[in-house]
Design a protein around this motif. Structure first.
Motif, PDB file in Angstrom:
ATOM      1  N   HIS A  67     -88.880 -33.520  17.100  1.00 32.57           N
ATOM      2  CA  HIS A  67     -88.736 -33.541  18.477  1.00 32.57           C
ATOM      3  C   HIS A  67     -88.797 -34.483  19.326  1.00 32.57           C
ATOM      4  N   VAL A  68     -88.917 -35.885  18.803  1.00 37.14           N
ATOM      5  CA  VAL A  68     -89.199 -37.064  19.637  1.00 37.14           C
ATOM      6  C   VAL A  68     -87.951 -37.314  19.900  1.00 37.14           C
ATOM      7  N   PRO A  69     -87.610 -37.227  21.290  1.00 40.04           N
ATOM      8  CA  PRO A  69     -86.179 -37.385  21.745  1.00 40.04           C
ATOM      9  C   PRO A  69     -85.477 -39.067  21.419  1.00 40.04           C
ATOM     10  N   LEU A  70     -84.404 -38.979  21.050  1.00 41.17           N
ATOM     11  CA  LEU A  70     -83.610 -40.099  20.953  1.00 41.17           C
ATOM     12  C   LEU A  70     -82.966 -40.463  22.299  1.00 41.17           C
ATOM     13  N   TYR A  71     -82.867 -39.511  23.141  1.00 35.91           N
ATOM     14  CA  TYR A  71     -82.375 -39.695  24.438  1.00 35.91           C
ATOM     15  C   TYR A  71     -83.386 -38.796  25.281  1.00 35.91           C
ATOM     16  N   GLN A  72     -83.548 -39.475  26.350  1.00 38.44           N
ATOM     17  CA  GLN A  72     -84.533 -38.370  27.455  1.00 38.44           C
ATOM     18  C   GLN A  72     -83.803 -38.628  28.662  1.00 38.44           C
ATOM     19  N   LEU A  73     -83.188 -37.575  29.357  1.00 39.51           N
ATOM     20  CA  LEU A  73     -82.745 -37.689  30.659  1.00 39.51           C
ATOM     21  C   LEU A  73     -83.561 -36.875  31.599  1.00 39.51           C
ATOM     22  N   GLU A  74     -84.018 -37.370  32.630  1.00 36.94           N
ATOM     23  CA  GLU A  74     -84.771 -36.882  33.663  1.00 36.94           C
ATOM     24  C   GLU A  74     -84.152 -37.052  34.953  1.00 36.94           C
ATOM     25  N   GLY A  75     -83.899 -35.756  35.511  1.00 37.44           N
ATOM     26  CA  GLY A  75     -83.397 -35.791  36.814  1.00 37.44           C
ATOM     27  C   GLY A  75     -81.910 -36.744  37.021  1.00 37.44           C
ATOM     28  N   VAL A  76     -81.184 -36.884  36.110  1.00 38.18           N
ATOM     29  CA  VAL A  76     -80.225 -37.448  36.042  1.00 38.18           C
ATOM     30  C   VAL A  76     -79.083 -36.945  36.763  1.00 38.18           C
ATOM     31  N   VAL A  77     -78.387 -37.587  37.754  1.00 34.39           N
ATOM     32  CA  VAL A  77     -77.112 -37.111  38.626  1.00 34.39           C
ATOM     33  C   VAL A  77     -76.243 -38.016  38.360  1.00 34.39           C
ATOM     34  N   ARG A  78     -74.771 -37.599  38.304  1.00 33.11           N
ATOM     35  CA  ARG A  78     -73.845 -38.452  38.052  1.00 33.11           C
ATOM     36  C   ARG A  78     -72.773 -37.979  39.097  1.00 33.11           C
ATOM     37  N   ARG A  79     -72.315 -38.927  40.147  1.00 31.59           N
ATOM     38  CA  ARG A  79     -71.434 -38.142  41.231  1.00 31.59           C
ATOM     39  C   ARG A  79     -70.144 -39.120  40.745  1.00 31.59           C
ATOM     40  N   HIS A  80     -69.069 -38.453  41.194  1.00 39.09           N
ATOM     41  CA  HIS A  80     -67.613 -39.170  41.445  1.00 39.09           C
ATOM     42  C   HIS A  80     -67.509 -39.099  43.176  1.00 39.09           C
ATOM     43  N   GLY A  81     -67.747 -40.330  43.759  1.00 39.97           N
ATOM     44  CA  GLY A  81     -67.728 -39.994  45.335  1.00 39.97           C
ATOM     45  C   GLY A  81     -68.648 -39.206  45.815  1.00 39.97           C
ATOM     46  N   GLU A  82     -68.572 -38.198  46.706  1.00 35.51           N
ATOM     47  CA  GLU A  82     -69.355 -37.392  47.025  1.00 35.51           C
ATOM     48  C   GLU A  82     -69.688 -36.432  46.222  1.00 35.51           C
ATOM     49  N   ARG A  83     -68.934 -35.952  45.310  1.00 38.67           N
ATOM     50  CA  ARG A  83     -69.040 -34.844  44.315  1.00 38.67           C
ATOM     51  C   ARG A  83     -69.817 -34.872  43.281  1.00 38.67           C
ATOM     52  N   THR A  84     -70.873 -34.339  43.008  1.00 43.99           N
ATOM     53  CA  THR A  84     -72.007 -34.115  42.013  1.00 43.99           C
ATOM     54  C   THR A  84     -71.042 -33.583  40.716  1.00 43.99           C
ATOM     55  N   VAL A  85     -70.891 -34.330  39.775  1.00 44.28           N
ATOM     56  CA  VAL A  85     -70.159 -33.904  38.551  1.00 44.28           C
ATOM     57  C   VAL A  85     -71.139 -33.683  37.300  1.00 44.28           C
ATOM     58  N   LEU A  86     -72.394 -34.084  37.453  1.00 49.97           N
ATOM     59  CA  LEU A  86     -73.531 -33.963  36.415  1.00 49.97           C
ATOM     60  C   LEU A  86     -74.874 -33.783  36.998  1.00 49.97           C
ATOM     61  N   ASP A  87     -75.495 -32.854  36.951  1.00 51.29           N
ATOM     62  CA  ASP A  87     -77.032 -32.663  37.296  1.00 51.29           C
ATOM     63  C   ASP A  87     -77.925 -32.144  36.253  1.00 51.29           C
ATOM     64  N   VAL A  88     -78.674 -33.243  35.543  1.00 56.57           N
ATOM     65  CA  VAL A  88     -79.455 -32.754  34.248  1.00 56.57           C
ATOM     66  C   VAL A  88     -80.866 -32.947  34.852  1.00 56.57           C
ATOM     67  N   PRO A  89     -81.659 -31.803  35.111  1.00 58.78           N
ATOM     68  CA  PRO A  89     -83.196 -31.990  35.648  1.00 58.78           C
ATOM     69  C   PRO A  89     -83.784 -32.473  34.380  1.00 58.78           C
ATOM     70  N   ARG A  90     -83.532 -31.889  33.390  1.00 60.07           N
ATOM     71  CA  ARG A  90     -84.417 -32.693  32.133  1.00 60.07           C
ATOM     72  C   ARG A  90     -83.476 -32.179  30.783  1.00 60.07           C
TER      73      ARG A  90
END
Lengths: 284, 231
Positions: A67-90
């Protein structure tokens, strides 16, 4: 190179992550081992200090139990313009195995895949790959890291060349001169007879064959991570089964496979873990 | 009608006999056009790639300027190059006026916008998945550039052939910069204009047939390239 979004790719946006993991990080060391093909021989404590194993031998960074992560995403947000298309707290994705990603259309699955493919950077938050925060990296380092990750598009594009040249392309980009064996091996992995297909041109292939050639082109250079976006969307059952077989085979060789699919009947028997992406939020 | 048929018959005889004056014009035309198209491709293709591939401030203005240059009257280009190459001009010392290389300079100015515009269009219209595919196969910036150029190769050749067609058939630049000097700078088109004015239709028709043959050949090449590019 252009940073045009309309061409399908945006530049990594510098400054989206604030800190770097030290170069001697345990996972980064494991990554080096794997690149040398020695990961399966490594001792767990050398790769993941302190990682506890409850049963069986550890397979280094490929060990799904670490369980040692290859990817770690923390608070990741991706927007297209003003619209949030991805919100990954963890979100942590462990090296090895097959991870399935499901969810409705427009839910953010492809956006997640593009982040994981290091094609896009988070607008906010931190994305670590093999211990490195990818946001602040130089274009050269990003390109270097991207060479260990590959993405199979839903509608793959074949270069206007022969099957051989398509499958060998990734190897030649890495400076490999002797590509014949790797190309044949990759074609066999996707159940295409090299003697039949090697010299065919891109326009002489059916949709299913083209999809499998595109997959072979990505398997030829033994990526650390294979990302697939709806790989069976337009395939018949037989071709879909071949793709699944190839995914299992490369996962067995240590490649981390992450697959987005709507076809749960196809995906569920294949995946070790399923992530649900709905309205830009990741569950699972 | 008889003079037309007679002219046609004499033209065929001139071509069959390998008439020196006729073939001199053909050779000079091919030499000037050949030099010019080489320069057009060497200069126009990279510039076209630049404006087709990159976003930069003023890109739209550059595109408009290039598209405008496509419609530039050849006599205006001829006048400009004449003034540049004449003895009082800034490039007069080069001694290029009334020479084949001098004509090639003018023809290059005519062809560059064609190659630039068509290359830029080819790069802009390349499949959006191409760049993504190249990146996901591990290409770095330079490799993406060269691979994209290779993937659009038929369109680039198409640009070259189209520019050659325009160059080989123009008359204004050749007349003004070359001076239409027999055996030296007389091209197919300037010879046709001259001989028609003199009432010697046979030579004009003979040269016209050669020009048509070149045009037919170019169109066959174009059709083949379009078929390959369309796949």
């Amino acid at each position: 190179m252009s940073g045009r979004e309309d061409n399908g790719v945006s530049r990594m946006s510098p400054g989206s992550c604030e800190h770097n993991i030290p170069a001697d990080d345990a996972l980064a060391a494991g990554a080096g081992d794997m690149a040398d093909g020695a990961a399966s021989e490594a001792h767990p404590e050398e790769i993941h200090p302190g990682a506890a194993h409850t049963e069986g031998p550890c397979t280094g960074v490929l060990c799904t139990r670490c369980h040692v992560p290859l990817y770690q995403l923390e608070g990741v947000v991706r927007r297209h313009g003003e619209r949030t298309v991805l919100d990954v707290p963890r979100l942590d994705i462990t090296a090895g195995g097959i991870t399935g990603v499901v969810g409705p259309n427009g839910g953010g699955k492809s956006t997640l895949l593009r982040l994981l493919a290091l094609l896009d950077a988070p607008c906010r938050g931190e994305l670590h790959f093999a211990g490195e925060a990818v946001g602040p990296l130089s274009a050269a380092r990003t390109a270097e890291l991207r060479r260990s990750v590959t993405l199979l598009l839903q509608e793959p594009y074949l270069l206007r060349r022969s099957v051989y040249e398509n499958v060998a392309f990734g190897l030649s980009m890495r400076g490999v001169r002797d590509t014949a064996d790797a190309v044949r091996g990759a074609l066999e992995l996707v159940a295409l007879d090299p003697d039949v297909f090697l010299h065919r041109r891109w326009f002489e292939l059916s949709g299913g064959e083209a999809q499998r050639v595109a997959l072979a082109a990505r398997l030829a250079f033994s990526p650390r991570v294979l990302l697939m976006d709806e790989p069976t969307a337009s395939l018949d059952e037989d071709s879909a089964a071949r793709i699944a077989d190839a995914a299992r085979a490369v996962a067995g060789r240590g490649t981390t496979v992450i697959v987005v699919s709507h076809d749960r009947d196809w995906l569920e028997p294949l995946a070790d873990r399923i992530l649900k992406v709905r309205r830009g939020l990741v569950e699972g | 009608m008889d003079y037309l048929l007679d002219g046609f018959a004499t033209a065929l005889r001139l071509l069959a006999a390998g008439d020196a004056e006729t073939f001199s014009a053909v050779w000079i035309t091919l030499a000037a056009s050949g030099m010019s198209i080489a320069a057009c491709l060497a200069i126009g293709a990279p510039l076209g790639f630049l404006i087709g591939y990159h976003d930069f401030p003023g890109r739209r203005a550059v595109r408009i300027a290039v598209d405008t240059a496509l419609c530039f009257p050849t006599v205006v280009i001829g006048l400009l190059v004449y003034l540049l190459l004449s003895r009082q001009g800034p490039l007069g010392d080069l001694g290029l006026l009334f020479t084949i290389p001098g004509m090639a300079v003018g023809l290059t100015l005519l062809g560059i916008p064609i190659v630039m515009a068509m290359t830029a269009l080819a790069v802009e219209q390349a499949d959006a998945r191409l760049r993504l595919t190249l990146l996901t196969l591990g290409a770095d910036g330079r490799q993406v550039l060269f691979a994209t150029l290779w993937e659009t190769r038929y369109h680039l050749m198409l640009a070259g052939v189209a520019a050659f067609g325009r160059i080989v058939s123009e008359v204004g630049i050749s007349m003004m910069v070359g001076g239409n000097i027999k055996w030296h700078t007389r091209t197919i088109t300037t010879a046709i204009a001259l001989e028609t004015g003199k009432g010697d239709y046979a030579l004009g028709i003979a040269l016209g047939l050669v020009l048509l043959a070149i045009a037919l050949l170019l169109n066959l090449v174009l059709a083949g390239l379009r078929r390959r590019a369309g796949r």
